[in-house]
Design a protein around this motif. Sequence first.
Motif, PDB file in Angstrom:
ATOM      1  N   VAL A 587      -2.236  12.252   8.292  1.00  0.00           N
ATOM      2  CA  VAL A 587      -3.319  12.587   7.392  1.00  0.00           C
ATOM      3  C   VAL A 587      -2.790  12.408   5.762  1.00  0.00           C
ATOM      4  CG1 VAL A 587      -4.954  14.557   6.501  1.00  0.00           C
ATOM      5  CG2 VAL A 587      -4.341  14.264   9.053  1.00  0.00           C
ATOM      6  N   TYR A 619      -7.536  20.023  11.552  1.00  0.00           N
ATOM      7  CA  TYR A 619      -8.960  19.476  12.085  1.00  0.00           C
ATOM      8  C   TYR A 619      -9.232  18.043  11.559  1.00  0.00           C
ATOM      9  CZ  TYR A 619      -9.515  24.439  13.608  1.00  0.00           C
ATOM     10  OH  TYR A 619      -9.293  25.635  14.302  1.00  0.00           O
ATOM     11  N   SER A 620      -8.502  17.342  11.082  1.00  0.00           N
ATOM     12  CA  SER A 620      -8.489  16.094  10.626  1.00  0.00           C
ATOM     13  C   SER A 620      -7.821  15.074  11.535  1.00  0.00           C
ATOM     14  CB  SER A 620      -8.001  15.945   9.262  1.00  0.00           C
ATOM     15  OG  SER A 620      -8.790  16.476   8.277  1.00  0.00           O
ATOM     16  N   SER A 621      -8.334  14.035  11.948  1.00  0.00           N
ATOM     17  CA  SER A 621      -7.613  13.021  12.808  1.00  0.00           C
ATOM     18  C   SER A 621      -6.766  11.966  11.877  1.00  0.00           C
ATOM     19  CB  SER A 621      -8.572  12.167  13.414  1.00  0.00           C
ATOM     20  OG  SER A 621      -9.548  13.077  14.097  1.00  0.00           O
ATOM     21  N   GLN A 624      -7.390   9.755   8.390  1.00  0.00           N
ATOM     22  CA  GLN A 624      -8.472  10.555   7.618  1.00  0.00           C
ATOM     23  C   GLN A 624      -7.626  11.167   6.313  1.00  0.00           C
ATOM     24  OE1 GLN A 624     -10.524  13.321  10.200  1.00  0.00           O
ATOM     25  NE2 GLN A 624     -12.003  11.736  10.808  1.00  0.00           N
ATOM     26  N   ASP A 644     -12.062  17.812   3.706  1.00  0.00           N
ATOM     27  CA  ASP A 644     -11.847  17.069   4.969  1.00  0.00           C
ATOM     28  C   ASP A 644     -12.894  16.212   5.326  1.00  0.00           C
ATOM     29  OD1 ASP A 644     -12.845  18.379   7.272  1.00  0.00           O
ATOM     30  OD2 ASP A 644     -11.848  20.015   6.447  1.00  0.00           O
ATOM     31  N   GLY A 646     -13.025  15.932   8.943  1.00  0.00           N
ATOM     32  CA  GLY A 646     -12.837  16.177  10.224  1.00  0.00           C
ATOM     33  C   GLY A 646     -14.071  16.617  10.881  1.00  0.00           C
ATOM     34  N   ARG A 647     -14.290  17.163  11.925  1.00  0.00           N
ATOM     35  CA  ARG A 647     -15.455  17.284  12.936  1.00  0.00           C
ATOM     36  C   ARG A 647     -16.412  18.278  12.343  1.00  0.00           C
ATOM     37  NH1 ARG A 647     -12.166  20.787  17.575  1.00  0.00           N
ATOM     38  NH2 ARG A 647     -12.432  22.873  16.687  1.00  0.00           N
ATOM     39  N   GLY A 702     -17.465  16.612   8.318  1.00  0.00           N
ATOM     40  CA  GLY A 702     -16.438  17.034   7.683  1.00  0.00           C
ATOM     41  C   GLY A 702     -16.908  18.465   6.929  1.00  0.00           C
TER      42      GLY A 702
END
Length: 862
Positions: A587, A619-621, A624, A644, A646-647, A702
């Motif tokens: 990340v 929580y980020s891939s 990202q 972020d 993320g999801r 995000g």
Amino acid sequence: MLESVPATMTARPSADERRVRTFRVVAVATVVVCAVFVALLQPSLFPADVRQSASGLALVLSGLFLAVSCGRGARMNEGRRRRSWQLIQVGAVVAVTGNVWSAAAGSDPVTSPSTVSDLTITVALVLCIAAVLTFPSAPRRRADQVVMLLDGLVVGGAVLIVASTLVYSELLDETRGNATARFTTLLIPVLDVVLIVAALLLLLRTRGADRRALALLTLGFLSYALADLSFAVLVAQGDFEFGTPVDLGWIIGYALLSLAAWCPPTQTPESGGPGGAGDLPVPVSADVRDAAMVYLGLMVAAAVQVLAGSGHELAASTAVLWLTMAFGAAVRQIVLTRDNLTLRRGLERRVRDQTADLRRLARQTEVLLTSVGDGIYGVDAEGRVTFVNPSGAEALTHTAESLHGANAHDLFHAPDDDGLPHPYDGCYIAEAIRSGVVTTSEEDVYLRADGSSFPVEITASPLVEDHVVRGAVVVFRDVTQRREVDRIKNEFISVVSHELRTPLTSIRGSLGLLVSGKLGELTPKAGAMANLALESSERLTRLINDILDLERIESGTRPLDVAPTDAADLLARSVAEMTGQARATGVRLEVGPSTGRVLADGDRVVQTLANLLNNAIKYSSAGQSVVLSSADDGAGAVLFSVRDEGRGIPSDRLEAVFQRFEQADSSDARLMGGTGLGLTISRGIVERHGGRIWAESVVGAGTTLFFTLPSAGRSGSRSGSTPDGRPGDRGGVLLVEDDDDLSDVLTTLLAGHGVPVARATGVQEALAMAARNTPRLLILDVALPDGTGHDLVAGLALDPRTADLDVIVYSAADVEPHDRPRLTLGRTSFVTKSRVDPTAVEDRVLELLATPPVLPGRGIRT
């Protein structure tokens, strides 16, 4: 270019305001026109032909004006009101038609009366009577309806007596012909009398918003009917002629009826709203007015009867009328007396019931106050005790009777720490009474009757009655047991800080050495187990750290070292701290626009940002980005954000994630790791600074976490200086630590770099070793068997050779800002065992040894 228009110029008046303005304009115009015709009908000013023409024109115009006005009144109302105005409108049209016909036929009312004119006037009167009788009024009780009917009987009888004395006697004397002639002569006057009685009854039975309009309606019908009766008498006597002031009765009557149609409704307490009569009880003033009107009618009829005499053929019927009116007045009084008696008995019954209810409620309130375990007392506006519940009296070891009337502030408050009485101006009782301030969960110390004191938690509220503060109510609770629990908890925290953190640090360091292979290669299976143990120990360490941090934040035992700091520096420090974790997960950490300068504890803010970054990274891939930024909002605060890709977080969880042990998804605890306390700690830190923290998120797109901190103004230019180095022939590292395991770990790590380590376990041993061989750097634990790190630093500061010694304070508990100066010599770093593992201490030692020391007296803290 468009110009703004003031709101007062564009605001339009309401419908009610427009109706009031229109009525005023119409009323003024009507008065002016009536005044003109009053002047035109004066015999001393104009000849007969002019007056007769003016009278005829006025009757036609006023009749047409009445027809138009009633049409408007019908449009402005609905239901039965609309029907009543329509009937009056039709009556006005019929009357005007009869007048036009009479004028066109050239009939003379004295010598050659017009049958068509008499018929149209009769029809118009019948229509107006029907309109008055059908005009709606407020619903009434049966007794009120009976009284209203009796009032009508008495008023009607009085009017008939007056009419028979003044009018019918003249008409009967002049019409001695057949029955048909007598009928046609008396019909219109009879209808006039009926119209007068109906109008008076309408005024009596109407309440509320319509009363002003109906008063004009009644006056208009009275004026018209009196003019009709005068006309009948003058015609019977052969003295009538058009163009005299008698005609003004018809003209003014038409004008008053027209104004009634234009009159807007009035908002009154009894109406319930414009246009409605409401269903509230009839005011006493209205009852008095109605009774006065009834008995005034009786007196007027009696006066007319006595003064005018009754020596004519209606004497028998007049006697019957008098008997009927007397009977009606008597029955009216009986009905009112009975109704008043019924109402009085009903009120007495209701008073008894309500008194019983009040007693029951008072008893329930007394039981509630008696049953409450907390102390409750009330004071008046002077601060004197007015009541106290048994629990309060028992806690204060007084009786309720002895406390009554005592000054609560002087009696209950324990003296301040300096022995002086607590000032009344700063007391919560004074604030509640003077300013209406509600005080919640304030701690205080109260005195018992024997002079002993005990801690309490109080809630004080103003006692408000009719928007005036009459006193205050204070609820207090003895928190002696809670204080004892807090003391035990603090002792537990202290034990955990030292007795648990230090062994955990040793375990982590030992496992780290094993995993790194510095103590020999491990088999794959042993390496996996060592890695698992290392990760578990780190997770346990984080949990202990977070619990202790949260407890200190919530209890307020961790003071803030507040100082002006550039927001950009805080962002850079947090990114540097979290770069390793971000790189391991792929990340990217980016710092966006960063402006502003905050007044805050820099270490705590970095801890907050690190917690937010930790969540964002987890929580980020891979691939990202996580972006940090700050901006001065111009309102005395600096806004920080961590965004972020993320999801995201569901909307119903945006607030829950700041609670203890809460995560966006319950499965995240195992999949993502973590304690679930990071955001809770962050919120505590931000709120202690006077800011606020919140989250905004779109699922799948995000999350952005925001928090604010108080601004310290603009960031100025900063200048720094690099201290001059002074080489020396000092030794290696002096490690002062009483934990054997941790000492072995640190010694092993530094020995791998060829750094000599001398170990001491107490203050005196360390001072002796430093005197024999001056060390280059000191690693110090604060809690030692024979003293504290403060004692050791104070001893080293006395020796010029060790006064500028570089120090790493490696303690189990966080060193508070106010304690740091007493542990500072040269370059001094403060690290906590549970937060920083031995390998990080290793890196810091090597960094300090690789750079020249500072001159004496120039110690810095990091």
